[in-house]
Design a protein around this motif. Structure first.
Motif, short mmCIF file in Angstrom:
data_model
loop_
_atom_site.label_atom_id
_atom_site.label_comp_id
_atom_site.label_asym_id
_atom_site.label_seq_id
_atom_site.Cartn_x
_atom_site.Cartn_y
_atom_site.Cartn_z
N GLY A 1 1.72 23.02 -7.57
CA GLY A 1 2.91 23.78 -7.20
C GLY A 1 4.01 22.89 -6.63
O GLY A 1 3.73 21.86 -6.02
N PRO A 2 5.28 23.28 -6.81
CA PRO A 2 6.41 22.50 -6.28
C PRO A 2 6.28 22.33 -4.76
O PRO A 2 5.87 23.24 -4.06
CB PRO A 2 7.64 23.34 -6.62
N ASP A 3 6.64 21.15 -4.27
CA ASP A 3 6.53 20.84 -2.85
C ASP A 3 7.47 19.67 -2.56
O ASP A 3 7.93 18.99 -3.47
CB ASP A 3 5.08 20.44 -2.53
N VAL A 4 7.72 19.44 -1.28
CA VAL A 4 8.42 18.21 -0.88
C VAL A 4 7.38 17.10 -0.99
O VAL A 4 6.35 17.13 -0.32
CB VAL A 4 8.98 18.31 0.55
N LEU A 5 7.63 16.16 -1.88
CA LEU A 5 6.67 15.09 -2.16
C LEU A 5 7.00 13.87 -1.32
O LEU A 5 8.17 13.52 -1.16
CB LEU A 5 6.69 14.75 -3.65
N GLY A 6 5.97 13.23 -0.78
CA GLY A 6 6.17 12.07 0.08
C GLY A 6 5.61 10.81 -0.54
O GLY A 6 4.58 10.82 -1.21
N LEU A 7 6.32 9.71 -0.31
CA LEU A 7 5.89 8.39 -0.74
C LEU A 7 6.02 7.46 0.46
O LEU A 7 7.13 7.14 0.89
CB LEU A 7 6.76 7.90 -1.90
N GLY A 8 4.89 7.08 1.04
CA GLY A 8 4.88 6.12 2.14
C GLY A 8 4.54 4.75 1.59
O GLY A 8 3.65 4.62 0.75
N LEU A 9 5.24 3.73 2.04
CA LEU A 9 5.00 2.36 1.58
C LEU A 9 4.74 1.47 2.78
O LEU A 9 5.47 1.52 3.77
CB LEU A 9 6.20 1.83 0.80
N HIS A 10 3.71 0.65 2.70
CA HIS A 10 3.38 -0.32 3.74
C HIS A 10 3.46 -1.72 3.13
O HIS A 10 2.69 -2.05 2.23
CB HIS A 10 1.97 -0.08 4.29
N VAL B 1 -5.72 3.47 6.60
CA VAL B 1 -4.36 2.94 6.53
C VAL B 1 -3.43 3.93 7.23
O VAL B 1 -3.39 5.10 6.89
CB VAL B 1 -3.91 2.77 5.06
N SER B 2 -2.71 3.44 8.25
CA SER B 2 -1.74 4.31 8.92
C SER B 2 -0.34 3.73 8.73
O SER B 2 -0.16 2.53 8.61
CB SER B 2 -2.08 4.47 10.41
N PHE B 3 0.63 4.62 8.69
CA PHE B 3 2.02 4.24 8.48
C PHE B 3 2.80 4.62 9.73
O PHE B 3 2.63 5.71 10.26
CB PHE B 3 2.60 4.98 7.28
N ASP B 4 3.66 3.73 10.19
CA ASP B 4 4.48 4.01 11.37
C ASP B 4 5.85 3.38 11.16
O ASP B 4 6.10 2.24 11.57
CB ASP B 4 3.82 3.46 12.62
N PRO B 5 6.78 4.10 10.50
CA PRO B 5 8.09 3.53 10.21
C PRO B 5 8.96 3.32 11.45
O PRO B 5 9.97 2.63 11.38
CB PRO B 5 8.73 4.54 9.27
N THR C 1 0.86 -1.17 0.00
CA THR C 1 0.00 0.00 0.00
C THR C 1 0.90 1.22 0.00
O THR C 1 1.86 1.30 0.76
CB THR C 1 -0.90 0.01 1.25
N ALA C 2 0.58 2.19 -0.86
CA ALA C 2 1.37 3.42 -0.95
C ALA C 2 0.49 4.60 -0.60
O ALA C 2 -0.72 4.60 -0.87
CB ALA C 2 1.93 3.58 -2.35
N ARG C 3 1.10 5.59 0.02
CA ARG C 3 0.42 6.86 0.27
C ARG C 3 1.32 7.96 -0.27
O ARG C 3 2.50 8.02 0.04
CB ARG C 3 0.18 7.09 1.75
#
Length: 191
Positions: A29-38, A151-155, A16-18
């Motif tokens: 607009g340009p931003d810091v883009l995040g990719l979370g993977l579960h 879906v929650s992510f907790d690395p 699962t990706a967020r």
């Protein structure tokens, strides 16, 4: 992948990706883009493994810096901090394949994934030296908002035991932040 650095068995498995925008800049607009993977439990993992990757540099001096990106396919998504695996440090990096996917709009990316899969290569590398491909990621399904919100992510909690985030002082600060996040969303203290 044979001889992979990752502690998972070879073969395909659901992930699962967020995707997110760090500062929440509206539209494309340009931003810091995040990719979370579960990555769910099984296949060599005792429990789930959550990865938090952000658009970043890829060089020795820039891989720990979150950098704004102008498009999803132009960004390189790095772990920002390494994992200590045995006696070595391992950094992770996801690199998109194919067309550049601009601009950095969540709505446009969602539509793109609905139309055709978005492919990325997951790479691993030492503190200096070459990146090695360790997995292929294919994002092909957009979850309904009602399901995605659950879906929650907790690395911090969800990682292989032999993969320890480094450095220790920053890991302790992250643990405190994630503890507060779990309280806020009333999540259990164990992943």
């Amino acid at each position: 992948m044979p001889g992979s650095l990752l502690p998972v068995a070879e073969g395909s498995r659901p992930v699962t990706a967020r995707l997110s925008k760090g500062a929440g800049v509206p539209g494309g607009g340009p931003d810091v883009l995040g990719l979370g993977l579960h990555v769910g439990p099984g296949g060599g993992l005792g429990g789930p493994w959550d990865l938090a990757l952000s658009s970043s540099g890829i060089g020795t001096a820039t891989r720990c810096l979150p950098l704004p990106a102008t498009g999803w396919g132009r960004a390189r998504y790095g772990s920002l901090l390494p994992y200590r695996v045995g006696r070595r440090l391992v950094w992770l990096l996801a690199v998109p394949h194919g067309e550049p996917l601009a601009p950095a709009s969540l709505g446009l990316l969602e539509q793109r994934v609905r139309d055709r899969p978005w492919r990325l290569a997951l790479l691993a590398g030492p503190g200096s030296g070459r990146w090695r491909p360790v997995a292929a990621l294919v994002l092909h399904t957009v979850l309904p908002v009602s399901e995605a919100g659950r879906v929650s992510f907790d690395p911090v909690l969800n990682r292989p035991p032999e993969w320890t985030p480094a450095p220790g002082w920053l890991t302790r600060a992250r643990e405190s932040a994630y503890r507060g996040s779990r309280r806020g969303r009333r999540a259990p203290e164990r992943g």
